[in-house]
Design an enzyme around this catalytic site. Structure first.
Site, PDB file in Angstrom:
ATOM      1  N   SER A 340       0.806  -1.221   0.000  1.00 48.17           N
ATOM      2  CA  SER A 340       0.000   0.000   0.000  1.00 48.17           C
ATOM      3  C   SER A 340       0.835   1.266   0.000  1.00 48.17           C
ATOM      4  CB  SER A 340      -0.905   0.017   1.242  1.00 48.17           C
ATOM      5  OG  SER A 340      -1.799  -1.072   1.238  1.00 48.17           O
ATOM      6  N   HIS A 443      -7.169   0.224   6.414  1.00 47.17           N
ATOM      7  CA  HIS A 443      -6.792  -1.172   6.650  1.00 47.17           C
ATOM      8  C   HIS A 443      -6.848  -1.545   8.127  1.00 47.17           C
ATOM      9  CE1 HIS A 443      -5.830  -2.250   2.569  1.00 47.17           C
ATOM     10  NE2 HIS A 443      -5.095  -1.165   2.420  1.00 47.17           N
TER      11      HIS A 443
END
Length: 521
Positions: A340, A443
């Site tokens: 990410s 997340h």
């Protein structure tokens, strides 16, 4: 080139071959950056008069004849699309203010409710008839209160939701509402947004969504949307698109029956032997890992196709369903992780450095440890004479075209500093008790842990601008996903691996002494 490839090429705005582009929105960043999203499905007809569209909106809300309601809904939606952005904002202000709930009626009902005496159970017969009689007044007023607390625009939203194309139209309306909120803090508009968001969350519950694996065999119209809406790592050409849908790769999307052929959100997955350290391993790894040898499912891109659904966490349910589906289809896959971006890190760091430069010493925070500052000044002393470590760091990070990233010496010197500060940013910098970084917050609230920081993982212009090229692996463990999500939700506690914590171990006495001196103590 086959017909499908030609169709996608002609109907999509293909980007030049490039790792990333600065002109795409990113789902995991702050929703609707600047809210400059172009309105979709704009009517090609001549713009209608605002008063005419306002009248059609009123008709939809007030009419009771079902046989002409569909016509009225179509007329209103077409009229809305024909309005200029300015007139849309005016119409939404009218909707928020003039079609709100009737507070006079609410106050009157509340007075009646407060005036009732709560039955205590005494003085009743064996069947409780007297108590039932007293409670009936409560039930009646409570029913009336529930009805009165519904704003009048609730009727408009409910009717649009059942109208063909209405759900997507409501997403467009919310995108316009978010544009207004970005420019002005208007209480009635915020209330309108809050109500519509709650309704969209209900209508877009996982039970109403179909998980669809997107492949090269899907219609060109669907693949065209994948190309257009990919927000994290833009698809550069047809070969790139086919690679992402081919061997060693998966793409899944949530599709709603009311918006067929267009995923609301989609996720791209790479099947690999190990958790990737750089985006190049994912996007340009050739040949891919044989699927029978893969042990890791790496989520490397999550993109939304509807700006009006910002803040509605469809990604949470998508990730969990994809994990279960991959485990079912490929038992050899045991690791689930992301690669990410860290979109807010460099902005945070540069603001810290700039603030220090403007502040007098007694108010400054020296975010560098003594050893780091000495090494930085010594290494780059020729061109930074008279400057302290913070000033040197600011100078390097704001150099034109990220010149520091072209020098092996500068990269080596900045690596320990930027990794430590990035770990601090992810673990300790918070807003309202949650992670300051938008991707991290996404997340973490879904139950992931911070697994590893990856140096020079994205050398693109976008990657260097956002995070100095650093990317992060978030780890999803089915054994702990619910516990981690609950701990983060309730206390803001962030789960991270020892490797990440290692970057920000307890500061030594000399470091503390150094910082005290910075504050004049």
């Amino acid at each position: 080139m086959n017909k499908k490839g030609l169709a996608i090429l002609l109907r999509s705005k293909m980007r030049p071959l490039s790792p990333v582009s600065n002109k795409v929105m990113q789902l995991e960043q702050a929703p609707l950056e600047g809210n400059k999203v172009a309105t979709q499905n704009v009517s090609s007809k001549t713009q209608r008069d605002l008063g005419e569209v306002r009248e059609s909106m009123n008709s939809v809300i007030s009419m009771n004849k079902k046989e002409i309601l569909d016509t009225a809904l179509s007329e209103f939606s077409e009229g809305y699309f024909s309005l200029s952005q300015e007139n849309r904002h005016k119409l939404l202000l009218v909707l928020a203010r003039e079609y709100d709930l009737n507070r006079t009626q609410v106050r009157e009902l509340m007075k009646q409710y407060i005036g009732l005496e709560i039955p205590n159970g005494d003085g009743t017969d064996e069947h409780g008839h007297e108590m039932e009689g007293q409670l009936s007044a409560f039930y009646r007023i409570e029913r009336n209160l529930r009805h009165a607390l519904q704003p009048m625009y609730a009727v408009l939203f409910e009717r649009l939701n059942t109208h063909p194309g209405g759900l997507k139209f409501l997403a467009t309306v919310r995108a316009d509402i978010l544009c207004i909120i970005a420019d002005e803090n208007i209480a009635s508009i915020r209330a309108l947004d809050s109500y519509l968001k709650e309704k969209l969350i209900t209508w877009l519950s996982p039970a109403n969504l179909e998980l669809h694996q997107i492949t090269w065999d899907d219609p060109a119209s669907l693949l065209e949307k994948i190309v257009a809406y990919e927000a994290v790592h833009p698809i550069s050409n047809l070969i790139d698109l086919k690679r992402r849908l081919g061997i060693g790769r998966r793409c899944f999307g949530y599709i709603h029956p009311a918006i067929p052929g267009e995923p609301l959100i989609f996720i791209e997955v790479a099947l690999m032997k190990n958790i990737a350290c750089t985006i190049q391993e994912v996007l340009w790894h050739d040949p891919p890992t044989p699927e029978c040898e893969a042990t890791t499912a790496l989520f490397y891109s999550i993109s939304s196709t509807q700006p009006g659904l910002a803040g509605i966490n469809l990604g949470k349910f998508l990730i969990k369903r994809v994990i279960h589906l991959v485990m079912k289809d490929m038992p050899n896959i045991s690791n689930f992780a992301t690669l990410s971006p860290i979109p807010g890190f460099m902005q945070w760091l540069l603001s810290k450095l700039a603030s220090s430069e403007r502040s007098v010493p007694i108010f400054c925070e020296n975010i560098l440890e003594p050893e780091e500052e000495r090494a930085l000044v010594d290494a780059f002393g020729d061109s930074t004479a008279g400057k302290n470590g913070m000033e040197v760091l600011l100078h390097l990070l704001t150099s034109a075209n990220h010149e520091w990233a072209q020098s092996v010496r500068l990269i080596s010197g900045l690596k320990p500093i930027l990794l430590r500060l990035c770990a601090r940013y992810l673990l300790h910098e918070k807003k309202r008790g949650k992670a300051l970084d938008s991707v991290a917050n996404f997340h973490l609230q879904n139950g992931a842990m911070i697994g590893r920081l990856n140096w020079m993982a994205d050398r693109s212009e976008k990657g260097l601008s956002q995070s100095g090229g650093i990317m992060v692996n978030y780890i999803y463990s089915l054994e702990h996903i619910e516990d981690y999500a609950q701990a983060y939700f309730s206390t803001g506690h962030i789960q991270a691996s020892p490797d990440v914590h290692h970057f920000i171990e307890v500061i030594s006495y000399s470091s503390l002494n150094h910082n005290f001196k910075c504050f004049g103590l």
